[in-house]
Scaffold this motif. Sequence first.
Motif, PDB file in Angstrom:
ATOM      1  N   VAL A 216      23.936  -0.111  -2.653  1.00 31.61           N
ATOM      2  CA  VAL A 216      24.218   0.154  -1.248  1.00 31.61           C
ATOM      3  C   VAL A 216      25.700   0.463  -1.058  1.00 31.61           C
ATOM      4  O   VAL A 216      26.074   1.349  -0.277  1.00 31.61           O
ATOM      5  N   ALA A 217      26.551  -0.246  -1.783  1.00 36.36           N
ATOM      6  CA  ALA A 217      27.990   0.019  -1.692  1.00 36.36           C
ATOM      7  C   ALA A 217      28.304   1.457  -2.093  1.00 36.36           C
ATOM      8  O   ALA A 217      29.140   2.127  -1.463  1.00 36.36           O
ATOM      9  N   VAL A 218      27.638   1.952  -3.121  1.00 39.77           N
ATOM     10  CA  VAL A 218      27.833   3.338  -3.555  1.00 39.77           C
ATOM     11  C   VAL A 218      27.351   4.304  -2.476  1.00 39.77           C
ATOM     12  O   VAL A 218      28.006   5.316  -2.192  1.00 39.77           O
ATOM     13  N   LEU A 219      26.194   4.011  -1.867  1.00 38.35           N
ATOM     14  CA  LEU A 219      25.670   4.861  -0.796  1.00 38.35           C
ATOM     15  C   LEU A 219      26.651   4.946   0.374  1.00 38.35           C
ATOM     16  O   LEU A 219      26.885   6.026   0.927  1.00 38.35           O
ATOM     17  N   LEU A 220      27.227   3.823   0.748  1.00 37.69           N
ATOM     18  CA  LEU A 220      28.183   3.811   1.848  1.00 37.69           C
ATOM     19  C   LEU A 220      29.415   4.641   1.514  1.00 37.69           C
ATOM     20  O   LEU A 220      29.926   5.398   2.352  1.00 37.69           O
ATOM     21  N   ALA A 221      29.887   4.522   0.283  1.00 35.82           N
ATOM     22  CA  ALA A 221      31.068   5.282  -0.130  1.00 35.82           C
ATOM     23  C   ALA A 221      30.782   6.777  -0.152  1.00 35.82           C
ATOM     24  O   ALA A 221      31.601   7.589   0.292  1.00 35.82           O
ATOM     25  N   LYS A 222      29.610   7.157  -0.639  1.00 36.74           N
ATOM     26  CA  LYS A 222      29.256   8.573  -0.728  1.00 36.74           C
ATOM     27  C   LYS A 222      29.099   9.217   0.644  1.00 36.74           C
ATOM     28  O   LYS A 222      29.310  10.424   0.794  1.00 36.74           O
ATOM     29  N   THR A 223      28.709   8.434   1.621  1.00 38.93           N
ATOM     30  CA  THR A 223      28.487   8.975   2.962  1.00 38.93           C
ATOM     31  C   THR A 223      29.656   8.682   3.904  1.00 38.93           C
ATOM     32  O   THR A 223      29.539   8.852   5.116  1.00 38.93           O
ATOM     33  N   ASP A 224      30.769   8.239   3.333  1.00 40.81           N
ATOM     34  CA  ASP A 224      32.011   8.044   4.093  1.00 40.81           C
ATOM     35  C   ASP A 224      31.836   7.034   5.218  1.00 40.81           C
ATOM     36  O   ASP A 224      32.252   7.256   6.358  1.00 40.81           O
ATOM     37  N   LEU A 225      31.206   5.916   4.888  1.00 49.42           N
ATOM     38  CA  LEU A 225      31.021   4.820   5.832  1.00 49.42           C
ATOM     39  C   LEU A 225      31.792   3.594   5.360  1.00 49.42           C
ATOM     40  O   LEU A 225      31.867   3.324   4.154  1.00 49.42           O
ATOM     41  N   THR A 226      32.334   2.846   6.283  1.00 53.70           N
ATOM     42  CA  THR A 226      33.077   1.628   5.971  1.00 53.70           C
ATOM     43  C   THR A 226      32.237   0.408   6.330  1.00 53.70           C
ATOM     44  O   THR A 226      31.774   0.285   7.478  1.00 53.70           O
ATOM     45  N   LEU A 227      32.034  -0.474   5.390  1.00 48.75           N
ATOM     46  CA  LEU A 227      31.245  -1.676   5.632  1.00 48.75           C
ATOM     47  C   LEU A 227      32.023  -2.644   6.514  1.00 48.75           C
ATOM     48  O   LEU A 227      33.139  -3.044   6.191  1.00 48.75           O
ATOM     49  N   LEU A 228      31.415  -3.014   7.632  1.00 48.49           N
ATOM     50  CA  LEU A 228      32.005  -4.008   8.516  1.00 48.49           C
ATOM     51  C   LEU A 228      31.497  -5.401   8.196  1.00 48.49           C
ATOM     52  O   LEU A 228      32.246  -6.377   8.222  1.00 48.49           O
ATOM     53  N   ASP A 229      30.190  -5.489   7.907  1.00 47.30           N
ATOM     54  CA  ASP A 229      29.607  -6.804   7.666  1.00 47.30           C
ATOM     55  C   ASP A 229      28.246  -6.639   6.999  1.00 47.30           C
ATOM     56  O   ASP A 229      27.564  -5.631   7.205  1.00 47.30           O
ATOM     57  N   VAL A 230      27.872  -7.615   6.190  1.00 47.16           N
ATOM     58  CA  VAL A 230      26.528  -7.669   5.631  1.00 47.16           C
ATOM     59  C   VAL A 230      26.058  -9.113   5.670  1.00 47.16           C
ATOM     60  O   VAL A 230      26.806 -10.024   5.328  1.00 47.16           O
ATOM     61  N   GLU A 231      24.839  -9.322   6.131  1.00 47.27           N
ATOM     62  CA  GLU A 231      24.227 -10.646   6.168  1.00 47.27           C
ATOM     63  C   GLU A 231      23.006 -10.666   5.268  1.00 47.27           C
ATOM     64  O   GLU A 231      22.189  -9.748   5.314  1.00 47.27           O
TER      65      GLU A 231
ATOM     66  N   PRO B  72       0.795  -1.225   0.000  1.00 47.98           N
ATOM     67  CA  PRO B  72       0.000   0.000   0.000  1.00 47.98           C
ATOM     68  C   PRO B  72       0.823   1.268   0.000  1.00 47.98           C
ATOM     69  O   PRO B  72       0.357   2.318  -0.437  1.00 47.98           O
ATOM     70  N   MET B  73       2.086   1.216   0.504  1.00 50.19           N
ATOM     71  CA  MET B  73       2.890   2.424   0.571  1.00 50.19           C
ATOM     72  C   MET B  73       4.101   2.365  -0.343  1.00 50.19           C
ATOM     73  O   MET B  73       5.008   3.179  -0.250  1.00 50.19           O
ATOM     74  N   GLY B  74       4.124   1.403  -1.245  1.00 43.28           N
ATOM     75  CA  GLY B  74       5.252   1.308  -2.150  1.00 43.28           C
ATOM     76  C   GLY B  74       6.479   0.767  -1.440  1.00 43.28           C
ATOM     77  O   GLY B  74       6.516   0.629  -0.236  1.00 43.28           O
ATOM     78  N   SER B  75       7.513   0.469  -2.198  1.00 46.88           N
ATOM     79  CA  SER B  75       8.707  -0.100  -1.599  1.00 46.88           C
ATOM     80  C   SER B  75       9.870   0.060  -2.566  1.00 46.88           C
ATOM     81  O   SER B  75       9.726  -0.179  -3.759  1.00 46.88           O
ATOM     82  N   ARG B  76      11.004   0.465  -2.039  1.00 49.70           N
ATOM     83  CA  ARG B  76      12.189   0.628  -2.863  1.00 49.70           C
ATOM     84  C   ARG B  76      13.112  -0.570  -2.651  1.00 49.70           C
ATOM     85  O   ARG B  76      13.421  -0.939  -1.514  1.00 49.70           O
ATOM     86  N   LEU B  77      13.562  -1.165  -3.729  1.00 46.49           N
ATOM     87  CA  LEU B  77      14.450  -2.307  -3.674  1.00 46.49           C
ATOM     88  C   LEU B  77      15.856  -1.885  -4.086  1.00 46.49           C
ATOM     89  O   LEU B  77      16.027  -0.986  -4.922  1.00 46.49           O
ATOM     90  N   TYR B  78      16.850  -2.540  -3.525  1.00 43.83           N
ATOM     91  CA  TYR B  78      18.247  -2.159  -3.742  1.00 43.83           C
ATOM     92  C   TYR B  78      19.070  -3.346  -4.243  1.00 43.83           C
ATOM     93  O   TYR B  78      18.840  -4.484  -3.835  1.00 43.83           O
ATOM     94  N   SER B  79      20.063  -3.050  -5.059  1.00 45.03           N
ATOM     95  CA  SER B  79      21.090  -4.036  -5.377  1.00 45.03           C
ATOM     96  C   SER B  79      22.267  -3.819  -4.427  1.00 45.03           C
ATOM     97  O   SER B  79      22.398  -2.763  -3.809  1.00 45.03           O
ATOM     98  N   LYS B  80      23.119  -4.819  -4.307  1.00 45.21           N
ATOM     99  CA  LYS B  80      24.287  -4.699  -3.442  1.00 45.21           C
ATOM    100  C   LYS B  80      25.181  -3.548  -3.891  1.00 45.21           C
ATOM    101  O   LYS B  80      25.751  -2.823  -3.062  1.00 45.21           O
ATOM    102  N   SER B  81      25.315  -3.376  -5.187  1.00 44.32           N
ATOM    103  CA  SER B  81      26.184  -2.310  -5.696  1.00 44.32           C
ATOM    104  C   SER B  81      25.640  -0.927  -5.361  1.00 44.32           C
ATOM    105  O   SER B  81      26.413  -0.001  -5.073  1.00 44.32           O
TER     106      SER B  81
END
Length: 235
Positions: free
Chosen positions: A172-187, A161-170
């Motif tokens: 999210v990786a770009v989002l982390l890089a743009k916001t200066d975050l380092t990925l520790l782990d993904v499950e 009913p409220m829509g939903s945005r889906l992401y690819s791994k790539s």
Amino acid sequence: MKGQEWYQADDVAKEYDDKRFSRGGQLIDRREKEAVLEAIMPVEDRNILEIACGTGRFTLMLAHQGADVVGLDISAAMLQQGRQKTRNTDISGTLEFLRGDAGRLPFPDDHFDTVIAMRFFHLADDPEAFLQEMRRVSRDQIVFDTFNRFSARSVYNWALPMGSRLYSKSEVAVLLAKTDLTLLDVEDDFLLPYGLYRAIPNALASPLRALDEAIGGRQIVDHLASVSYWNAQVR
């Protein structure tokens, strides 16, 4: 943000937990809480902000574990449900519910040890801006989940009913890089979509979950998982 009017309705808040985390949805609730605890441990004495806290599933859990937690949400009705859960409850840490906008967090820079946002990014109109704001108020850690584009989630996504945005791994990786975050782990988890578990009794959901875990535990099918749990560190 998508579906704000729907999300803030009183009747939605009252039925939210029962519709999503009863029946087979109990398995979802258990797995999501496990993912959050694994990412944050040790929890005791940590200063945590939960964005889009809803009815307080994670805020209460973390406060019981000894954390000092602020739960922020746009919906007054959801927050009221969360406050009702705290009545006559012995909490080891501290807990505060606050109404606010995730796009303009009412806190100074580096105010929290950890910022979490579960069941949030699929609703975000501007995920980069929201992640940047989460990073601004965190001095250590960001924890969030995403629903994945190349998964069974896409089969019923159009019906939400409220829509939903889906992401690819790539993405999210770009989002982390743009916001200066380092990925520790993904499950990655849940080959079967959340919606299926919520629709069936726990007695039927449990064997399906066991099969899901057995197949999903193979690295070759990770890219088909419906959800990913991300743990990132502030640089």
